[in-house]
Design a protein around this motif. Structure first.
Motif, mmCIF file in Angstrom:
data_model
loop_
_atom_site.group_PDB
_atom_site.id
_atom_site.type_symbol
_atom_site.label_atom_id
_atom_site.label_comp_id
_atom_site.label_asym_id
_atom_site.label_seq_id
_atom_site.Cartn_x
_atom_site.Cartn_y
_atom_site.Cartn_z
ATOM 1 N N UNK A 113 0.829 -1.205 0.000
ATOM 2 C CA UNK A 113 0.000 0.000 0.000
ATOM 3 C C UNK A 113 0.866 1.258 0.000
ATOM 4 N N UNK A 114 1.946 1.235 0.780
ATOM 5 C CA UNK A 114 2.860 2.370 0.822
ATOM 6 C C UNK A 114 3.571 2.546 -0.520
ATOM 7 N N UNK A 115 3.930 1.461 -1.169
ATOM 8 C CA UNK A 115 4.556 1.558 -2.493
ATOM 9 C C UNK A 115 3.593 2.190 -3.499
ATOM 10 N N UNK A 116 2.324 1.809 -3.432
ATOM 11 C CA UNK A 116 1.314 2.406 -4.315
ATOM 12 C C UNK A 116 1.216 3.903 -4.045
ATOM 13 N N UNK A 117 1.176 4.272 -2.770
ATOM 14 C CA UNK A 117 1.099 5.685 -2.401
ATOM 15 C C UNK A 117 2.309 6.454 -2.921
ATOM 16 N N UNK A 118 3.498 5.885 -2.756
ATOM 17 C CA UNK A 118 4.721 6.532 -3.236
ATOM 18 C C UNK A 118 4.690 6.743 -4.747
ATOM 19 N N UNK A 119 4.234 5.745 -5.471
ATOM 20 C CA UNK A 119 4.157 5.873 -6.929
ATOM 21 C C UNK A 119 3.127 6.931 -7.337
ATOM 22 N N UNK A 120 1.988 6.960 -6.667
ATOM 23 C CA UNK A 120 0.967 7.973 -6.971
ATOM 24 C C UNK A 120 1.494 9.376 -6.746
ATOM 25 N N UNK A 121 2.271 9.560 -5.678
ATOM 26 C CA UNK A 121 2.833 10.873 -5.352
ATOM 27 C C UNK A 121 3.800 11.375 -6.417
ATOM 28 N N UNK A 122 4.388 10.481 -7.149
ATOM 29 C CA UNK A 122 5.398 10.878 -8.140
ATOM 30 C C UNK A 122 4.781 11.489 -9.393
ATOM 31 N N UNK A 123 3.484 11.320 -9.555
ATOM 32 C CA UNK A 123 2.806 11.950 -10.678
ATOM 33 C C UNK A 123 3.238 11.419 -12.041
ATOM 34 N N UNK A 124 3.699 10.198 -12.063
ATOM 35 C CA UNK A 124 4.159 9.591 -13.315
ATOM 36 C C UNK A 124 2.992 8.835 -13.981
ATOM 37 N N UNK A 125 3.314 8.049 -14.980
ATOM 38 C CA UNK A 125 2.284 7.297 -15.706
ATOM 39 C C UNK A 125 2.087 5.887 -15.178
ATOM 40 N N UNK A 126 2.589 5.593 -13.965
ATOM 41 C CA UNK A 126 2.332 4.273 -13.385
ATOM 42 C C UNK A 126 0.827 4.090 -13.196
ATOM 43 N N UNK A 127 0.352 2.901 -13.466
ATOM 44 C CA UNK A 127 -1.090 2.616 -13.342
ATOM 45 C C UNK A 127 -1.355 2.015 -11.970
ATOM 46 N N UNK A 128 -1.353 2.881 -10.981
ATOM 47 C CA UNK A 128 -1.586 2.441 -9.595
ATOM 48 C C UNK A 128 -2.778 3.177 -9.010
#
Length: 109
Positions: free
Chosen positions: A94-109
């Protein structure tokens, strides 16, 4: 240094290719008993689990190939020993998903 626990198909280009590059560095640190990053939490969680790290690499390569990237850096499977499943996390899924979302990239999380 980070090896995500998110499925490779959900990673954006930068995170997919970045993880692949860092995985090779981590592999080299462990199999060559290098001192740099030897005590990093990410390195510590993969010790004794080179089979799992090898399988993560293969999953990354499969996704890279699907996206049309060429792969020229296979890992030596003779070093792929130990546990085949990674069950230790530096950060929760869950924390990894949050970190990826915060980066504002194109990851589909």
């Amino acid at each position: 240094m980070r090896i995500w626990d998110v499925p490779p198909e959900r990673l954006c280009r930068n995170h997919l290719l970045g993880e692949h590059r860092e995985l090779h560095a981590l592999w080299s640190i462990i199999i060559n008993n290098k001192k740099g990053y030897a005590h990093h939490p990410e390195t510590m969680r993969w010790r004794g689990k080179l089979k799992a790290l090898y399988l993560r690499h293969e999953a990354l390569v499969e996704e890279m190939t699907k996206r049309g990237y060429k792969h020229h850096t296979p890992l030596d499977p003779t070093f792929a020993i130990g546990e085949a499943v990674q069950d230790e996390l530096v950060d929760s899924y869950e924390e990894q998903i949050r970190l990826l979302k915060e980066r504002g990239c194109d990851c589909r999380v």
